[in-house]
Design an enzyme around this catalytic site. Structure first.
Site, PDB file in Angstrom:
ATOM      1  N   CYS A   1      -7.039  -4.078 -30.036  1.00 41.52           N
ATOM      2  CA  CYS A   1      -7.160  -3.336 -28.779  1.00 41.52           C
ATOM      3  C   CYS A   1      -6.932  -1.845 -29.031  1.00 41.52           C
ATOM      4  O   CYS A   1      -5.888  -1.438 -29.555  1.00 41.52           O
ATOM      5  CB  CYS A   1      -6.154  -3.860 -27.755  1.00 41.52           C
ATOM      6  SG  CYS A   1      -6.051  -2.812 -26.291  1.00 41.52           S
TER       7      CYS A   1
ATOM      8  N   CYS B   1      -3.796  -0.442 -27.296  1.00 35.75           N
ATOM      9  CA  CYS B   1      -2.577  -0.903 -27.970  1.00 35.75           C
ATOM     10  C   CYS B   1      -2.333  -0.077 -29.234  1.00 35.75           C
ATOM     11  O   CYS B   1      -1.198   0.281 -29.545  1.00 35.75           O
ATOM     12  CB  CYS B   1      -2.673  -2.385 -28.328  1.00 35.75           C
ATOM     13  SG  CYS B   1      -2.332  -3.509 -26.960  1.00 35.75           S
TER      14      CYS B   1
ATOM     15  N   ASP C   1      -7.931  11.912 -21.721  1.00 36.66           N
ATOM     16  CA  ASP C   1      -9.151  11.160 -22.035  1.00 36.66           C
ATOM     17  C   ASP C   1      -9.967  11.910 -23.086  1.00 36.66           C
ATOM     18  O   ASP C   1     -10.075  13.138 -23.059  1.00 36.66           O
ATOM     19  CB  ASP C   1      -9.989  10.965 -20.763  1.00 36.66           C
ATOM     20  CG  ASP C   1     -11.008   9.846 -20.912  1.00 36.66           C
ATOM     21  OD1 ASP C   1     -10.813   8.788 -20.282  1.00 36.66           O
ATOM     22  OD2 ASP C   1     -11.988  10.036 -21.671  1.00 36.66           O
TER      23      ASP C   1
ATOM     24  N   HIS D   1      -7.779  -2.835 -21.672  1.00 35.47           N
ATOM     25  CA  HIS D   1      -6.325  -2.699 -21.625  1.00 35.47           C
ATOM     26  C   HIS D   1      -6.114  -1.854 -20.380  1.00 35.47           C
ATOM     27  O   HIS D   1      -6.593  -0.701 -20.333  1.00 35.47           O
ATOM     28  CB  HIS D   1      -5.813  -2.004 -22.901  1.00 35.47           C
ATOM     29  CG  HIS D   1      -4.329  -1.761 -22.926  1.00 35.47           C
ATOM     30  ND1 HIS D   1      -3.542  -2.120 -24.008  1.00 35.47           N
ATOM     31  CD2 HIS D   1      -3.493  -1.173 -22.039  1.00 35.47           C
ATOM     32  CE1 HIS D   1      -2.281  -1.761 -23.773  1.00 35.47           C
ATOM     33  NE2 HIS D   1      -2.240  -1.175 -22.571  1.00 35.47           N
TER      34      HIS D   1
ATOM     35  N   HIS E   1      -5.698   0.587 -17.512  1.00 41.99           N
ATOM     36  CA  HIS E   1      -5.417   2.021 -17.584  1.00 41.99           C
ATOM     37  C   HIS E   1      -5.809   2.678 -16.270  1.00 41.99           C
ATOM     38  O   HIS E   1      -6.756   2.261 -15.611  1.00 41.99           O
ATOM     39  CB  HIS E   1      -6.168   2.681 -18.748  1.00 41.99           C
ATOM     40  CG  HIS E   1      -7.644   2.431 -18.723  1.00 41.99           C
ATOM     41  ND1 HIS E   1      -8.197   1.254 -19.205  1.00 41.99           N
ATOM     42  CD2 HIS E   1      -8.682   3.159 -18.259  1.00 41.99           C
ATOM     43  CE1 HIS E   1      -9.501   1.283 -19.044  1.00 41.99           C
ATOM     44  NE2 HIS E   1      -9.836   2.430 -18.463  1.00 41.99           N
TER      45      HIS E   1
HETATM   46  P1  5GP Z   1     -12.926   2.746 -18.324  1.00 45.92           P
HETATM   47  O1  5GP Z   1     -14.384   2.988 -18.185  1.00 45.92           O
HETATM   48  O2  5GP Z   1     -12.612   1.518 -19.140  1.00 45.92           O
HETATM   49  O3  5GP Z   1     -12.186   2.758 -17.004  1.00 45.92           O
HETATM   50  O4  5GP Z   1     -12.344   4.001 -19.080  1.00 45.92           O
HETATM   51  C1  5GP Z   1     -12.134   4.056 -20.445  1.00 45.92           C
HETATM   52  C2  5GP Z   1     -11.820   5.499 -20.760  1.00 45.92           C
HETATM   53  O5  5GP Z   1     -11.247   5.563 -22.045  1.00 45.92           O
HETATM   54  C3  5GP Z   1     -13.060   6.396 -20.767  1.00 45.92           C
HETATM   55  O6  5GP Z   1     -12.881   7.462 -19.833  1.00 45.92           O
HETATM   56  C4  5GP Z   1     -13.130   6.890 -22.212  1.00 45.92           C
HETATM   57  O7  5GP Z   1     -13.579   8.223 -22.321  1.00 45.92           O
HETATM   58  C5  5GP Z   1     -11.708   6.724 -22.687  1.00 45.92           C
HETATM   59  N1  5GP Z   1     -11.570   6.495 -24.112  1.00 45.92           N
HETATM   60  C6  5GP Z   1     -12.308   5.618 -24.860  1.00 45.92           C
HETATM   61  N2  5GP Z   1     -11.905   5.664 -26.136  1.00 45.92           N
HETATM   62  C7  5GP Z   1     -10.893   6.580 -26.199  1.00 45.92           C
HETATM   63  C8  5GP Z   1     -10.078   7.060 -27.275  1.00 45.92           C
HETATM   64  O8  5GP Z   1     -10.176   6.643 -28.429  1.00 45.92           O
HETATM   65  N3  5GP Z   1      -9.151   8.006 -26.963  1.00 45.92           N
HETATM   66  C9  5GP Z   1      -9.000   8.480 -25.685  1.00 45.92           C
HETATM   67  N4  5GP Z   1      -8.048   9.425 -25.501  1.00 45.92           N
HETATM   68  N5  5GP Z   1      -9.746   8.049 -24.665  1.00 45.92           N
HETATM   69  C10 5GP Z   1     -10.692   7.107 -24.913  1.00 45.92           C
HETATM   70 ZN    ZN Z   2      -4.061  -3.472 -25.467  1.00 42.30          ZN
END
Ligand code: 5GP
Ligand code: ZN
Length: 114
Positions: free
Chosen positions: A4, A7, A30, A98, A100
């Site tokens: 993950c 994680c 982000d 995970h 968020h």
């Molecule tokens: P979701 O679409 O799942 O609600 O949001 C996932 C968020 O995680 C996205 O806004 C994406 O830009 C962010 N994200 C994905 N991978 C990473 C990473 O490796 N580091 C950081 N800081 N953010 C990430």
């Molecule tokens: Zn996780």
């Protein structure tokens, strides 16, 4: 959860721009910000989404929300406005499984969301 992404970030195995941390949660910016302020808040414990989140951990959700307010204030958008977003499952566009919370602000945010 070994595979993950969040994680791994929580464990410090993948770097992130950490904004806030305590024993229960981690907040980091982000990697692809959608607004001038775009911070993610995660519980350190792994729950895939709101659908898997246990009712017994309800106080953790309140903790996250109050920290979202604190982070918004610290980033100067407490009064101008911000949005706390919890995407859950496919139609909401959840990409990382995970749980968020997005804290978004620093510009006018459209409503309704896309
Ligand atoms: P979701 O679409 O799942 O609600 O949001 C996932 C968020 O995680 C996205 O806004 C994406 O830009 C962010 N994200 C994905 N991978 C990473 C990473 O490796 N580091 C950081 N800081 N953010 C990430
Ligand atoms: Zn996780």
């Amino acid at each position: 959860m070994d595979d993950c992404l969040f994680c791994k970030i929580a464990a410090g195995k993948i770097p992130a721009k950490v904004v806030y941390e305590d024993e229960r949660i981690l907040a980091f910016d982000d990697i692809r910000p959608q607004a001038p302020v775009h911070t993610l808040i995660i519980p350190k414990a792994h729950y895939a989404s709101l659908n898997e989140f246990p009712e017994g951990e309800a106080s953790l959700l309140g903790h996250v929300l109050f920290k979202a307010r604190e982070i918004a204030r610290a980033k100067g958008i407490g009064e101008t406005g911000y949005r706390v977003v919890l995407n859950t499952a496919r139609d909401a566009g959840q990409e990382v499984f995970h749980i968020h919370f997005h804290v978004l602000g620093g510009r006018r945010l459209a409503w309704p969301p896309g």
